[in-house]
Design a protein around this motif. Structure first.
Motif, PDB file in Angstrom:
ATOM      1  N   VAL A 103       0.876  -1.174   0.000  1.00 18.96           N
ATOM      2  CA  VAL A 103       0.000   0.000   0.000  1.00 18.96           C
ATOM      3  C   VAL A 103       0.910   1.220   0.000  1.00 18.96           C
ATOM      4  CG1 VAL A 103      -1.761   1.304   1.247  1.00 18.96           C
ATOM      5  CG2 VAL A 103      -1.831  -1.211   1.239  1.00 18.96           C
ATOM      6  N   CYS A 104       0.648   2.180  -0.894  1.00 19.41           N
ATOM      7  CA  CYS A 104       1.536   3.326  -1.059  1.00 19.41           C
ATOM      8  C   CYS A 104       0.755   4.629  -0.951  1.00 19.41           C
ATOM      9  CB  CYS A 104       2.238   3.248  -2.407  1.00 19.41           C
ATOM     10  SG  CYS A 104       3.296   4.657  -2.775  1.00 19.41           S
ATOM     11  N   VAL A 148       5.146   7.015   1.592  1.00 15.60           N
ATOM     12  CA  VAL A 148       5.034   6.111   2.729  1.00 15.60           C
ATOM     13  C   VAL A 148       4.459   4.802   2.212  1.00 15.60           C
ATOM     14  CG1 VAL A 148       3.946   5.676   4.950  1.00 15.60           C
ATOM     15  CG2 VAL A 148       4.731   7.979   4.378  1.00 15.60           C
ATOM     16  N   VAL A 149       5.167   3.714   2.426  1.00 15.53           N
ATOM     17  CA  VAL A 149       4.777   2.420   1.871  1.00 15.53           C
ATOM     18  C   VAL A 149       4.625   1.395   2.987  1.00 15.53           C
ATOM     19  CG1 VAL A 149       5.425   0.566   0.277  1.00 15.53           C
ATOM     20  CG2 VAL A 149       5.986   2.954  -0.285  1.00 15.53           C
ATOM     21  N   TRP A 150       3.518   0.689   2.958  1.00 16.97           N
ATOM     22  CA  TRP A 150       3.292  -0.453   3.847  1.00 16.97           C
ATOM     23  C   TRP A 150       3.452  -1.688   2.989  1.00 16.97           C
ATOM     24  CZ3 TRP A 150      -1.817  -2.508   6.338  1.00 16.97           C
ATOM     25  CH2 TRP A 150      -1.493  -3.254   7.487  1.00 16.97           C
ATOM     26  N   ARG A 151       4.510  -2.455   3.224  1.00 21.71           N
ATOM     27  CA  ARG A 151       4.894  -3.525   2.308  1.00 21.71           C
ATOM     28  C   ARG A 151       5.034  -4.851   3.023  1.00 21.71           C
ATOM     29  NH1 ARG A 151      10.199  -2.188  -0.968  1.00 21.71           N
ATOM     30  NH2 ARG A 151      11.215  -2.976   0.914  1.00 21.71           N
ATOM     31  N   GLU A 152       4.650  -5.901   2.337  1.00 18.82           N
ATOM     32  CA  GLU A 152       4.759  -7.246   2.901  1.00 18.82           C
ATOM     33  C   GLU A 152       6.147  -7.816   2.657  1.00 18.82           C
ATOM     34  OE1 GLU A 152       2.368 -11.527   2.825  1.00 18.82           O
ATOM     35  OE2 GLU A 152       2.168 -10.145   1.132  1.00 18.82           O
ATOM     36  N   ASP A 153       6.768  -8.299   3.719  1.00 19.55           N
ATOM     37  CA  ASP A 153       8.030  -9.023   3.609  1.00 19.55           C
ATOM     38  C   ASP A 153       7.685 -10.504   3.629  1.00 19.55           C
ATOM     39  OD1 ASP A 153      10.474 -10.418   4.175  1.00 19.55           O
ATOM     40  OD2 ASP A 153      11.342  -8.517   4.875  1.00 19.55           O
ATOM     41  N   VAL A 154       7.711 -11.129   2.449  1.00 19.70           N
ATOM     42  CA  VAL A 154       7.258 -12.516   2.322  1.00 19.70           C
ATOM     43  C   VAL A 154       8.121 -13.451   3.147  1.00 19.70           C
ATOM     44  CG1 VAL A 154       6.844 -14.403   0.705  1.00 19.70           C
ATOM     45  CG2 VAL A 154       6.324 -12.048   0.029  1.00 19.70           C
ATOM     46  N   LYS A 192       9.898 -12.789   5.907  1.00 18.61           N
ATOM     47  CA  LYS A 192       9.677 -12.601   7.339  1.00 18.61           C
ATOM     48  C   LYS A 192       8.212 -12.827   7.732  1.00 18.61           C
ATOM     49  CE  LYS A 192      13.398  -9.186   7.829  1.00 18.61           C
ATOM     50  NZ  LYS A 192      13.717  -7.782   8.219  1.00 18.61           N
ATOM     51  N   ARG A 193       7.339 -12.912   6.718  1.00 24.68           N
ATOM     52  CA  ARG A 193       5.912 -13.119   6.942  1.00 24.68           C
ATOM     53  C   ARG A 193       5.297 -12.028   7.814  1.00 24.68           C
ATOM     54  NH1 ARG A 193       5.193 -19.706   7.838  1.00 24.68           N
ATOM     55  NH2 ARG A 193       6.159 -20.329   5.859  1.00 24.68           N
ATOM     56  N   LYS A 194       5.662 -10.791   7.477  1.00 35.32           N
ATOM     57  CA  LYS A 194       5.070  -9.665   8.200  1.00 35.32           C
ATOM     58  C   LYS A 194       5.043  -8.446   7.286  1.00 35.32           C
ATOM     59  CE  LYS A 194       9.256  -7.739  10.323  1.00 35.32           C
ATOM     60  NZ  LYS A 194       9.893  -7.340  11.605  1.00 35.32           N
ATOM     61  N   TRP A 195       4.224  -7.468   7.686  1.00 44.01           N
ATOM     62  CA  TRP A 195       4.131  -6.204   6.966  1.00 44.01           C
ATOM     63  C   TRP A 195       4.947  -5.153   7.705  1.00 44.01           C
ATOM     64  CZ3 TRP A 195       0.865  -4.686   2.691  1.00 44.01           C
ATOM     65  CH2 TRP A 195       0.231  -5.776   2.082  1.00 44.01           C
ATOM     66  N   GLU A 196       5.626  -4.288   6.943  1.00 40.06           N
ATOM     67  CA  GLU A 196       6.467  -3.263   7.548  1.00 40.06           C
ATOM     68  C   GLU A 196       6.273  -1.926   6.836  1.00 40.06           C
ATOM     69  OE1 GLU A 196      10.467  -4.566   7.157  1.00 40.06           O
ATOM     70  OE2 GLU A 196      10.474  -4.502   4.964  1.00 40.06           O
ATOM     71  N   TRP A 197       6.408  -0.837   7.614  1.00 40.93           N
ATOM     72  CA  TRP A 197       6.312   0.510   7.064  1.00 40.93           C
ATOM     73  C   TRP A 197       7.707   0.990   6.670  1.00 40.93           C
ATOM     74  CZ3 TRP A 197       1.827   2.880   5.980  1.00 40.93           C
ATOM     75  CH2 TRP A 197       0.664   2.425   6.610  1.00 40.93           C
ATOM     76  N   ILE A 198       7.823   1.570   5.476  1.00 42.52           N
ATOM     77  CA  ILE A 198       9.102   2.098   5.018  1.00 42.52           C
ATOM     78  C   ILE A 198       8.892   3.455   4.355  1.00 42.52           C
ATOM     79  CG2 ILE A 198      10.090  -0.195   4.654  1.00 42.52           C
ATOM     80  CD1 ILE A 198       9.694   0.260   1.642  1.00 42.52           C
ATOM     81  N   TRP A 199       9.971   4.204   4.230  1.00 43.24           N
ATOM     82  CA  TRP A 199       9.966   5.483   3.525  1.00 43.24           C
ATOM     83  C   TRP A 199      10.693   5.314   2.200  1.00 43.24           C
ATOM     84  CZ3 TRP A 199       7.806  10.188   3.723  1.00 43.24           C
ATOM     85  CH2 TRP A 199       8.376  11.210   2.967  1.00 43.24           C
ATOM     86  N   VAL A 200      10.109   5.840   1.122  1.00 37.60           N
ATOM     87  CA  VAL A 200      10.739   5.807  -0.197  1.00 37.60           C
ATOM     88  C   VAL A 200      10.919   7.242  -0.671  1.00 37.60           C
ATOM     89  CG1 VAL A 200      10.482   5.127  -2.615  1.00 37.60           C
ATOM     90  CG2 VAL A 200       9.762   3.562  -0.788  1.00 37.60           C
ATOM     91  N   ASP A 201      12.149   7.624  -0.973  1.00 38.82           N
ATOM     92  CA  ASP A 201      12.415   8.971  -1.462  1.00 38.82           C
ATOM     93  C   ASP A 201      11.759   9.186  -2.822  1.00 38.82           C
ATOM     94  OD1 ASP A 201      13.963   9.842   0.699  1.00 38.82           O
ATOM     95  OD2 ASP A 201      15.776   8.909  -0.135  1.00 38.82           O
ATOM     96  N   GLY A 202      11.305  10.419  -3.057  1.00 31.64           N
ATOM     97  CA  GLY A 202      10.716  10.755  -4.342  1.00 31.64           C
ATOM     98  C   GLY A 202      11.751  10.785  -5.452  1.00 31.64           C
TER      99      GLY A 202
END
Length: 370
Positions: free
Chosen positions: A310-311, A321-327, A329-339
């Motif tokens: 989700v972005c 701001v991206v909410w991404r699944e780490d397959v 680790k089997r969990k979702w994590e929030w990360i920052w992506v520069d423009g």
């Protein structure tokens, strides 16, 4: 050993590679290039890799789009000079992008693969209509081969009535990529046609046999079309009259709502049985502050999502701001992506964008249904 593998086996192996690795495999030799080009990646396989974010200018600014590779965390510029302009993306489906032509007031659609430079106009609708809602249903590979199979639904919009007047269109049309034709499949209540025409963006979400659209008349609400019985319904969303922005996305095949209020957090809810919304999290405070900058509300926020990510984004140069699944680790994590501010040392001008998330597919067979 690799040179002696059967064509179909090598092609299957290539289908497990990330887009970067697949592109490198194509450059090894002619045999690998042919195998890699025919390696259609099914959605269930491609979801092992993070989806790419592809940004298109909301106004005509030349013949380029910009893609973020989540594996290497790099931005790339892609020429789309093969696409008739102007166009505007609606959503991704099966690794392709569905466009609407903005040069025409009536709806005209095309499908495109920006990575393989393939473009296909869809046939004209049976009913000429302006500003309808568009829904997408992904069905995976065709039963007759490794060709993506999807359907497009068009509902509402304004159409010409007798004596030159216009009216809200109540007939529902469906396009099937396997047979490449539009079909009229039923009728909808006129009040739903009005809401879809006036208060609904083109974006939709498909989940468990239902296509959903967000509407924003007075307060946000959700409209759903249940495909099997051909029925329509509407239901409310949490904090409907307080949300400055609200968007629907699909997360792990479930309908997810993302919304934010002035001076507060951005929240996420998931729809469960009985049309009940359950809170599943919110944007971390530090990422929210970094995303908003000196703004106090979420009004200019845009959101896109597919299974796996989700972005939240604004324009090309702003961070995401991206909410991404780490397959693994089997969990979702929030990360920052520069423009995207520069590519290979060359500065990129900032401008408003419309973004889509997709799992790139480099197979030319994606357009075998012509």
């Amino acid at each position: 050993m690799w040179s002696n593998l059967p064509f179909d086996l090598l092609s299957t192996i290539f289908s497990f590679l990330s887009p970067d690795s697949l592109a490198r495999a194509r450059s090894a030799c002619q045999h690998w290039n042919i195998c890699a080009t025919s390696a259609y990646v099914a959605p269930s396989e491609s979801c092992r890799h993070p989806p790419w974010f592809v940004a298109f200018p909301t106004r005509y600014r030349g013949v380029f789009c910009y893609a973020h590779n989540p594996i290497t965390d790099n931005w790339h510029v892609l020429s789309i000079d093969f696409v008739p302009h102007p166009v505007r993306p609606i959503a991704s489906v099966c690794g392709l992008i569905l466009f609407r032509h903005t040069s025409s007031t009536s709806l005209q659609l095309s499908i495109c693969n920006p990575f393989t430079r393939q473009f296909k106009p869809l046939p004209l609708l049976n009913i000429t209509r302006t500003n309808p809602a568009v829904g997408l249903m992904e069905l995976g590979p065709s039963p007759h081969g490794q060709i993506p199979h999807f359907r497009v639904y068009v509902a509402g919009g304004m159409s010409e009535a007798p004596r030159g007047s216009t009216s809200y269109e109540t007939m529902l049309e469906m396009y099937d990529s396997q047979i490449d034709v539009w079909q009229i499949i039923g009728q909808m209540p006129v009040e739903f046609a009005v809401r879809l025409t006036v208060w609904t963006p083109n974006e939709s979400v498909y989940s468990n046999g239902i296509i959903y659209w967000m509407t924003s008349a007075r307060a946000y609400s959700v409209m759903g079309f249940e495909i099997g019985p051909n029925t329509w319904r509407e239901f409310t969303v949490p904090m409907a009259d307080q949300l400055e922005f609200a968007a629907l996305v699909r997360r792990n095949e479930k309908l997810t709502l993302v919304g934010g209020t002035s001076g507060a957090d951005a929240f996420l809810w998931e729809l469960s049985d009985g049309d009940t919304w359950n809170s599943i999290g919110k944007v971390p405070v530090e990422l929210g502050r970094r995303f908003l900058g000196d703004k106090v509300g979420w009004g200019s926020t845009k959101c896109v999502g597919i299974d796996g990510a989700v972005c939240l984004y604004k324009d090309l140069g702003s961070g995401m701001v991206v909410w991404r699944e780490d397959v693994e680790k089997r969990k979702w994590e929030w990360i920052w992506v520069d423009g995207c501010c520069s590519i290979r040392g060359k500065q990129v001008q900032n401008f408003p964008i419309k973004g889509v998330l997709l799992h790139p597919n480099l197979a030319s067979s994606c357009f075998g249904y012509r």
